[in-house]
Design a protein around this motif. Structure first.
Motif, PDB file in Angstrom:
ATOM      1  N   PRO A  76       0.822  -1.223   0.000  1.00  0.00           N
ATOM      2  CA  PRO A  76       0.000   0.000   0.000  1.00  0.00           C
ATOM      3  C   PRO A  76       0.856   1.275   0.000  1.00  0.00           C
ATOM      4  CG  PRO A  76       0.017  -1.043   2.167  1.00  0.00           C
ATOM      5  CD  PRO A  76       0.720  -1.975   1.251  1.00  0.00           C
ATOM      6  N   ILE A  77       0.597   2.159  -0.941  1.00  0.00           N
ATOM      7  CA  ILE A  77       1.301   3.441  -0.957  1.00  0.00           C
ATOM      8  C   ILE A  77       0.329   4.594  -1.197  1.00  0.00           C
ATOM      9  CG2 ILE A  77       3.613   2.718  -1.694  1.00  0.00           C
ATOM     10  CD1 ILE A  77       2.557   3.562  -4.570  1.00  0.00           C
ATOM     11  N   ASN A  78      -0.952   4.232  -1.267  1.00  0.00           N
ATOM     12  CA  ASN A  78      -1.963   5.210  -1.603  1.00  0.00           C
ATOM     13  C   ASN A  78      -3.181   4.929  -0.725  1.00  0.00           C
ATOM     14  OD1 ASN A  78      -4.226   6.356  -3.187  1.00  0.00           O
ATOM     15  ND2 ASN A  78      -2.555   6.761  -4.637  1.00  0.00           N
ATOM     16  N   VAL A  79      -3.946   5.979  -0.428  1.00  0.00           N
ATOM     17  CA  VAL A  79      -5.148   5.786   0.409  1.00  0.00           C
ATOM     18  C   VAL A  79      -6.049   4.699  -0.187  1.00  0.00           C
ATOM     19  CG1 VAL A  79      -7.278   6.886   1.187  1.00  0.00           C
ATOM     20  CG2 VAL A  79      -5.123   8.102   1.397  1.00  0.00           C
ATOM     21  N   VAL A 125      -3.542   9.733   7.969  1.00  0.00           N
ATOM     22  CA  VAL A 125      -2.703   9.318   9.103  1.00  0.00           C
ATOM     23  C   VAL A 125      -2.461   7.807   9.026  1.00  0.00           C
ATOM     24  CG1 VAL A 125      -2.548   9.107  11.616  1.00  0.00           C
ATOM     25  CG2 VAL A 125      -3.510  11.173  10.597  1.00  0.00           C
ATOM     26  N   LEU A 126      -3.541   7.065   8.730  1.00  0.00           N
ATOM     27  CA  LEU A 126      -3.400   5.606   8.656  1.00  0.00           C
ATOM     28  C   LEU A 126      -2.436   5.208   7.538  1.00  0.00           C
ATOM     29  CD1 LEU A 126      -7.136   4.541   9.196  1.00  0.00           C
ATOM     30  CD2 LEU A 126      -5.271   4.567  10.879  1.00  0.00           C
ATOM     31  N   LEU A 127      -2.531   5.904   6.413  1.00  0.00           N
ATOM     32  CA  LEU A 127      -1.630   5.570   5.297  1.00  0.00           C
ATOM     33  C   LEU A 127      -0.171   5.760   5.708  1.00  0.00           C
ATOM     34  CD1 LEU A 127      -1.157   4.784   2.317  1.00  0.00           C
ATOM     35  CD2 LEU A 127      -1.207   7.222   1.771  1.00  0.00           C
ATOM     36  N   GLY A 128       0.084   6.871   6.396  1.00  0.00           N
ATOM     37  CA  GLY A 128       1.455   7.131   6.863  1.00  0.00           C
ATOM     38  C   GLY A 128       1.984   5.964   7.682  1.00  0.00           C
ATOM     39  N   GLU A 129       1.112   5.402   8.525  1.00  0.00           N
ATOM     40  CA  GLU A 129       1.555   4.285   9.371  1.00  0.00           C
ATOM     41  C   GLU A 129       1.774   3.018   8.546  1.00  0.00           C
ATOM     42  OE1 GLU A 129      -0.892   3.787  12.848  1.00  0.00           O
ATOM     43  OE2 GLU A 129      -0.896   5.938  13.271  1.00  0.00           O
ATOM     44  N   VAL A 130       0.885   2.826   7.565  1.00  0.00           N
ATOM     45  CA  VAL A 130       0.957   1.607   6.750  1.00  0.00           C
ATOM     46  C   VAL A 130       2.166   1.630   5.809  1.00  0.00           C
ATOM     47  CG1 VAL A 130      -0.236   0.391   4.879  1.00  0.00           C
ATOM     48  CG2 VAL A 130      -1.467   0.980   6.960  1.00  0.00           C
ATOM     49  N   ILE A 131       2.520   2.830   5.324  1.00  0.00           N
ATOM     50  CA  ILE A 131       3.720   2.908   4.467  1.00  0.00           C
ATOM     51  C   ILE A 131       4.948   2.478   5.277  1.00  0.00           C
ATOM     52  CG2 ILE A 131       5.327   4.543   3.363  1.00  0.00           C
ATOM     53  CD1 ILE A 131       2.959   5.923   2.107  1.00  0.00           C
ATOM     54  N   GLU A 132       4.973   2.866   6.543  1.00  0.00           N
ATOM     55  CA  GLU A 132       6.101   2.457   7.395  1.00  0.00           C
ATOM     56  C   GLU A 132       6.081   0.963   7.681  1.00  0.00           C
ATOM     57  OE1 GLU A 132       8.608   4.444   7.911  1.00  0.00           O
ATOM     58  OE2 GLU A 132       7.359   5.826   6.758  1.00  0.00           O
ATOM     59  N   ASP A 133       4.875   0.404   7.821  1.00  0.00           N
ATOM     60  CA  ASP A 133       4.779  -1.007   8.192  1.00  0.00           C
ATOM     61  C   ASP A 133       3.539  -1.612   7.525  1.00  0.00           C
ATOM     62  OD1 ASP A 133       4.512  -3.453   9.324  1.00  0.00           O
ATOM     63  OD2 ASP A 133       4.550  -2.757  11.419  1.00  0.00           O
ATOM     64  N   SER A 134       3.770  -2.334   6.414  1.00  0.00           N
ATOM     65  CA  SER A 134       2.653  -2.869   5.625  1.00  0.00           C
ATOM     66  C   SER A 134       1.800  -3.857   6.411  1.00  0.00           C
ATOM     67  CB  SER A 134       3.156  -3.610   4.394  1.00  0.00           C
ATOM     68  OG  SER A 134       3.950  -2.801   3.636  1.00  0.00           O
ATOM     69  N   SER A 135       2.376  -4.489   7.425  1.00  0.00           N
ATOM     70  CA  SER A 135       1.605  -5.514   8.145  1.00  0.00           C
ATOM     71  C   SER A 135       0.427  -4.881   8.903  1.00  0.00           C
ATOM     72  CB  SER A 135       2.514  -6.286   9.113  1.00  0.00           C
ATOM     73  OG  SER A 135       2.853  -5.440  10.198  1.00  0.00           O
ATOM     74  N   LYS A 136       0.475  -3.560   9.036  1.00  0.00           N
ATOM     75  CA  LYS A 136      -0.638  -2.886   9.713  1.00  0.00           C
ATOM     76  C   LYS A 136      -1.862  -2.726   8.807  1.00  0.00           C
ATOM     77  CE  LYS A 136       2.069  -0.245  13.025  1.00  0.00           C
ATOM     78  NZ  LYS A 136       2.614   1.082  13.342  1.00  0.00           N
ATOM     79  N   ASN A 137      -1.728  -3.105   7.554  1.00  0.00           N
ATOM     80  CA  ASN A 137      -2.840  -2.902   6.616  1.00  0.00           C
ATOM     81  C   ASN A 137      -3.877  -4.021   6.721  1.00  0.00           C
ATOM     82  OD1 ASN A 137      -4.337  -1.608   4.681  1.00  0.00           O
ATOM     83  ND2 ASN A 137      -3.155  -2.428   2.940  1.00  0.00           N
ATOM     84  N   THR A 138      -4.546  -4.090   7.905  1.00  0.00           N
ATOM     85  CA  THR A 138      -5.660  -5.037   8.055  1.00  0.00           C
ATOM     86  C   THR A 138      -6.849  -4.235   8.552  1.00  0.00           C
ATOM     87  OG1 THR A 138      -5.253  -5.486  10.401  1.00  0.00           O
ATOM     88  CG2 THR A 138      -4.060  -6.867   8.796  1.00  0.00           C
ATOM     89  N   LYS A 139      -8.025  -4.746   8.208  1.00  0.00           N
ATOM     90  CA  LYS A 139      -9.241  -4.033   8.577  1.00  0.00           C
ATOM     91  C   LYS A 139      -9.328  -3.826  10.090  1.00  0.00           C
ATOM     92  CE  LYS A 139     -13.837  -3.799   6.809  1.00  0.00           C
ATOM     93  NZ  LYS A 139     -14.740  -4.174   5.745  1.00  0.00           N
ATOM     94  N   GLU A 140      -9.057  -4.891  10.837  1.00  0.00           N
ATOM     95  CA  GLU A 140      -9.185  -4.828  12.301  1.00  0.00           C
ATOM     96  C   GLU A 140      -8.260  -3.760  12.881  1.00  0.00           C
ATOM     97  OE1 GLU A 140      -8.104  -8.053  10.884  1.00  0.00           O
ATOM     98  OE2 GLU A 140     -10.207  -7.982  10.286  1.00  0.00           O
TER      99      GLU A 140
END
Ligand code: ATP
Ligand code: MG
Length: 483
Positions: free
Chosen positions: A394-397, A425-440
């Motif tokens: 993920p690199i985009n909203v 804000v969420l995207l910023g976190e996910v770019i740093e750590d892709s494993s955070k890209n879950t719905k929960e």
């Protein structure tokens, strides 16, 4: 020698000849045939007048003032795009070029010799009768082609003051064909160079494009300088002449820009332009001298100068924007030893996945053109591999596992700008750590963020991206003293 000429072209010549007119192939197609190359298009010259030509060819059109009639060749007969339209021009002379670009009057001429005399270079002033297989070469063009020489027809000073664009054409042909410009012709260009000011920018730009897309673009740009034309086209590039750099470079800024263009592997116009212009901001940002000179901010200053140059030269908007972006971002961070996936994702988020290949191509030219042994483009291949690896991350909203609807359904929020701020804000976190890209995870985080003010959210999103970006840039730039 027998020349390979398509049936449609032979048929056109035969029709004119049988009607009692003289008819010759002329210009680029004859030059190409003599060089054993396949012509791009076919031009005839004839003593028939436009009305007479049109009578012979019902499917023809005549919509200009230069006496040129276009013949449409049916697709079943033409061999490919080169002979879909065949142009036939009545012999003519041009008189009184009072503005250095267009003749004041066009007169139809009586003889082939007169017509050839108005042409720019000897190599373009050879006529070939396709049916009699006979060459008419009053100005020794064939010999000049053999010796790879560009020579003006007649007095070069007169020819360039008649039409100043011919000077650009001479340089363009020299880089396209790898020919040299004959001494007197070159001297006449140097003498008349300032007349280029009278030529429309768009026509200059079209010649410049052909120089850049030719097999030897950097030699073409060097020839523009040698012929004194460059000062009227891209004077900003000349600011780098004689400007030395630091211990990361053995070449001056000017030499380095040329070498970057020469070694840039791309065949795209915008990428070649970016390679040529990538360090155009260095002369204006240079501080100090010798081994430790710095060029802080030259990338962004260079991007501004690039935009000005390209707009002035009337390049299309897409080319202006793409080239400017590449110059602006050419210092993107990479370092084989310590590059992280999140750093690569940040570069992609900033420049767009579709531009990465082009950016790498500019950088390959930059590295190979630096002249120091540690310039190893294989490192860039590693970066390319990393890009490939994270390209589905993920690199985009839009890539987030939740969207605005999920937020309005789960949270108490109504649709509005705050939703967008939370997603950023969420995207910023996910770019740093892709494993955070879950719905929960993301919904859980969103619940915590919900109570924050929109300004705070925006600030968090922005500062997070900026902070990382600054870290990347600082590393890169301090390494090469180019901040
Ligand atoms: P190419 O098509 O590969 O660019 P070309 O020689 O066919 O090369 P054109 O611009 O198509 O170039 O022009 C056709 C011919 O018309 C030239 O070969 C030359 O004889 C003549 N010509 C074109 N432009 C000029 C000019 N500015 N001054 C004098 N003659 C010209
Ligand atoms: Mg042509």
């Amino acid at each position: 020698m027998k020349y390979i000429i398509p049936p449609s072209v032979l048929h056109t010549g035969k029709t004119l000849l049988e009607a009692g007119f003289e008819v010759y192939l002329v210009g680029g197609c004859v030059r190409d045939l003599l060089m054993q190359k396949k012509p791009k298009d076919w031009d005839f010259t004839t003593n028939a007048l436009p009305e007479q030509i049109q009578k012979l060819f019902p499917d023809s059109f005549y919509e200009n003032t230069f006496g040129t009639v276009g013949i449409k060749v049916p697709e079943e007969i033409s061999i490919d795009s080169s002979d879909r339209i065949i142009e036939i021009t009545t012999y003519r002379t041009e008189l009184g070029y009072s503005d250095n670009r267009r003749p004041d009057h066009i007169h139809f001429a009586k003889t082939l010799k007169e017509d050839l005399l108005r042409r720019d270079f000897t190599m373009n002033a050879i006529a070939l009768s396709p049916l009699k297989n006979e060459i008419q070469d009053f100005y020794n063009g064939e010999k000049d082609i053999e010796q790879k020489i560009i020579r003006a027809v007649g007095d070069p000073n007169e020819r360039f003051s008649e039409d100043a664009l011919r000077m650009m054409r001479a340089v363009r042909f020299s880089s396209e064909l790898c020919f040299s410009i004959e001494e007197k012709t070159l001297q006449a260009i140097q003498k008349n160079a300032s007349l280029l000011k009278n030529i429309a920018k768009e026509r200059i730009r079209l010649e410049l494009e052909r120089i850049l897309l030719s097999p030897h673009p950097s030699e073409g740009i060097e020839m523009l300088e040698k012929s004194d034309l460059l000062q009227y086209i891209i004077p900003e590039l000349r600011e780098g002449i004689g400007v030395s750099q630091n211990l990361h470079h053995t070449y001056t800024v000017w030499e380095h820009n040329l070498l970057a263009l020469k070694t840039c592997p791309s065949k795209k116009l915008s990428v070649r332009l970016a390679a040529l212009l990538h360090d155009v901001g260095k002369p204006r940002t240079k501080k100090g001298d010798g081994k430790f000179a710095t060029f802080y901010n030259h990338d962004h200053v260079g991007a501004r100068i690039t935009r000005e140059i390209l707009k002035r030269l009337t390049f299309p908007r897409e080319i202006v924007e793409h080239t400017t972006l590449l110059v602006d971002q050419h210092l993107f961070y990479y370092n084989v030893e310590e590059v992280t996936e999140s750093a690569v994702r940040r570069v992609i988020a900033r420049v767009g996945l579709e531009n990465i290949k082009d950016l790498i191509d500019v950088r390959i030219g930059d590295r190979l053109g630096s002249g120091v042994p540690k310039a190893k483009p294989y490192r860039l291949r590693h970066f390319e591999y990393m890009v490939e690896k994270v390209s589905h991350d993920p690199i985009n909203v839009k890539d987030l596992k939740i969207n605005g609807n999920d937020l309005t359904q789960t949270l108490t929020l109504k649709p509005g700008p705050k939703i967008g701020a939370i997603l950023d804000v969420l995207l910023g976190e996910v770019i740093e750590d892709s494993s955070k890209n879950t719905k929960e995870f993301l919904l859980e985080r969103a619940r915590k963020l919900e109570s924050q003010e929109i300004e705070t959210l925006r600030h968090t999103a922005k500062s997070r991206i900026e902070e990382q970006r600054k870290k990347d840039e600082d590393f890169m730039k301090s390494k090469y003293w180019v901040k």
